[in-house]
Scaffold this active site. Structure first.
Site, mmCIF file in Angstrom:
data_model
loop_
_atom_site.group_PDB
_atom_site.id
_atom_site.type_symbol
_atom_site.label_atom_id
_atom_site.label_comp_id
_atom_site.label_asym_id
_atom_site.label_seq_id
_atom_site.Cartn_x
_atom_site.Cartn_y
_atom_site.Cartn_z
ATOM 1 N N LYS A 14 -7.496 -7.430 -5.924
ATOM 2 C CA LYS A 14 -7.421 -6.220 -6.751
ATOM 3 C C LYS A 14 -6.023 -6.037 -7.359
ATOM 4 O O LYS A 14 -5.885 -5.739 -8.540
ATOM 5 C CB LYS A 14 -7.805 -4.991 -5.918
ATOM 6 C CG LYS A 14 -9.246 -5.022 -5.420
ATOM 7 C CD LYS A 14 -9.631 -3.748 -4.690
ATOM 8 C CE LYS A 14 -8.933 -3.601 -3.350
ATOM 9 N NZ LYS A 14 -9.312 -4.630 -2.367
ATOM 10 N N ARG A 90 -12.375 4.563 -1.147
ATOM 11 C CA ARG A 90 -12.816 3.599 -0.139
ATOM 12 C C ARG A 90 -13.959 4.143 0.713
ATOM 13 O O ARG A 90 -14.460 3.429 1.584
ATOM 14 C CB ARG A 90 -11.644 3.198 0.764
ATOM 15 C CG ARG A 90 -10.616 2.329 0.049
ATOM 16 C CD ARG A 90 -9.628 1.733 1.006
ATOM 17 N NE ARG A 90 -8.689 0.835 0.344
ATOM 18 C CZ ARG A 90 -7.752 0.149 0.961
ATOM 19 N NH1 ARG A 90 -7.625 0.249 2.276
ATOM 20 N NH2 ARG A 90 -6.939 -0.640 0.285
ATOM 21 N N ARG A 129 -0.413 -13.931 2.848
ATOM 22 C CA ARG A 129 0.471 -13.063 2.077
ATOM 23 C C ARG A 129 1.816 -12.870 2.768
ATOM 24 O O ARG A 129 1.894 -12.735 3.985
ATOM 25 C CB ARG A 129 -0.191 -11.684 1.855
ATOM 26 C CG ARG A 129 -1.397 -11.757 0.953
ATOM 27 C CD ARG A 129 -1.788 -10.430 0.366
ATOM 28 N NE ARG A 129 -2.078 -9.400 1.341
ATOM 29 C CZ ARG A 129 -2.773 -8.301 1.058
ATOM 30 N NH1 ARG A 129 -3.234 -8.105 -0.157
ATOM 31 N NH2 ARG A 129 -3.003 -7.395 1.984
ATOM 32 N N ARG A 162 3.265 -8.952 6.770
ATOM 33 C CA ARG A 162 3.087 -7.581 7.208
ATOM 34 C C ARG A 162 2.214 -7.527 8.454
ATOM 35 O O ARG A 162 1.381 -8.406 8.692
ATOM 36 C CB ARG A 162 2.423 -6.742 6.103
ATOM 37 C CG ARG A 162 3.257 -6.586 4.850
ATOM 38 C CD ARG A 162 2.704 -5.510 3.939
ATOM 39 N NE ARG A 162 1.266 -5.413 3.917
ATOM 40 C CZ ARG A 162 0.538 -5.440 2.806
ATOM 41 N NH1 ARG A 162 1.130 -5.618 1.631
ATOM 42 N NH2 ARG A 162 -0.766 -5.308 2.849
ATOM 43 N N ARG A 173 -10.114 -5.302 9.222
ATOM 44 C CA ARG A 173 -10.133 -4.642 7.911
ATOM 45 C C ARG A 173 -11.423 -4.971 7.166
ATOM 46 O O ARG A 173 -12.001 -4.102 6.494
ATOM 47 C CB ARG A 173 -8.928 -5.080 7.087
ATOM 48 C CG ARG A 173 -7.603 -4.546 7.595
ATOM 49 C CD ARG A 173 -6.441 -5.131 6.830
ATOM 50 N NE ARG A 173 -6.400 -4.672 5.450
ATOM 51 C CZ ARG A 173 -5.638 -5.220 4.508
ATOM 52 N NH1 ARG A 173 -4.885 -6.273 4.797
ATOM 53 N NH2 ARG A 173 -5.648 -4.737 3.281
#
Length: 217
Positions: A14, A90, A129, A162, A173
């Protein structure tokens, strides 16, 4: 003024797509993830609550994230250029909240893009990431690595994984997404404003298809 939503599971791309769309059109990218991380960085009471939720892979409470989004869409740049919502809504409750916020200004969502990719690909993206601790820029060790490993190309800051990008948190998630966010697919399909987009392709092809679907030509 137009408003669009980028919908999809964590790791679907996204943020990347929003960046590519904004290179072509002056929409304001309203990323709840970025705004929530700013709260964490500021070490506010709200930021500490946000960090606890994000580290656990769960959703930030509706009331908290809705207040942040409401404040952002009230800014003059959004009124002038329109908005590209990334990470909100969400939940079905949040979907009704954004409808109400826009309705107050005589507006409505114009289109929702549903970004899709298979689960293995999503987990691979999420765990790859690396985020700059200085400027917040995000890299991917597979697809968009830094020129020098561990060092941000932009500001020279340290790149770090992270807490919410570990494999265990990524799996959680995705579970939360299926449980709480996937119901939005049917919600927006019934309204006739949802378009599905396969993000497991070349970045330029995905961006071109997205712009056509949003009527940005």
């Amino acid at each position: 003024m137009a408003f669009y939503v980028l919908l999809g599971p964590p790791g679907a791309g996204k943020g990347t797509l929003a960046e590519d769309i904004r290179k072509r059109f002056p929409l304001v990218h309203i990323s709840t993830g970025d705004m929530l991380r700013e709260e964490i960085k500021a070490k506010t009471d709200r930021g500490r609550q946000v960090k606890a939720a994000m580290d656990a892979g769960s959703l930030v409470p509706d009331e908290m994230v809705s207040a942040i989004v409401a404040a952002r869409i009230s800014k003059p740049d959004v009124a002038l250029n329109g908005g590209l919502l990334d990470g909100f809504p969400r939940t079905l409750k949040q979907a009704h909240i954004i409808d109400d916020l826009l309705r107050n200004d005589g507006l409505a969502l114009d289109q929702v893009l549903l970004l899709g990719a298979d689960t293995d690909q999503l987990i691979r993206r999420l765990t790859a990431r690396r985020t700059c601790m200085g400027c917040g820029r995000v890299f991917n060790i597979h697809s968009t690595p830094a020129a020098v490993s561990g060092i941000c190309d932009g500001c020279g800051g340290h790149l770090q994984q992270r807490d919410d990008d570990t494999e265990a948190t990524a799996i959680e998630r995705l579970r939360v997404y299926r449980q709480q966010t996937e119901p939005l697919v049917g919600f927006y399909e019934q309204r006739g404003i949802l378009t599905r987009l396969d993000t497991g392709r070349h970045r330029e092809a995905v961006a071109a298809d997205a712009c056509r679907a949003l009527g940005l030509t």
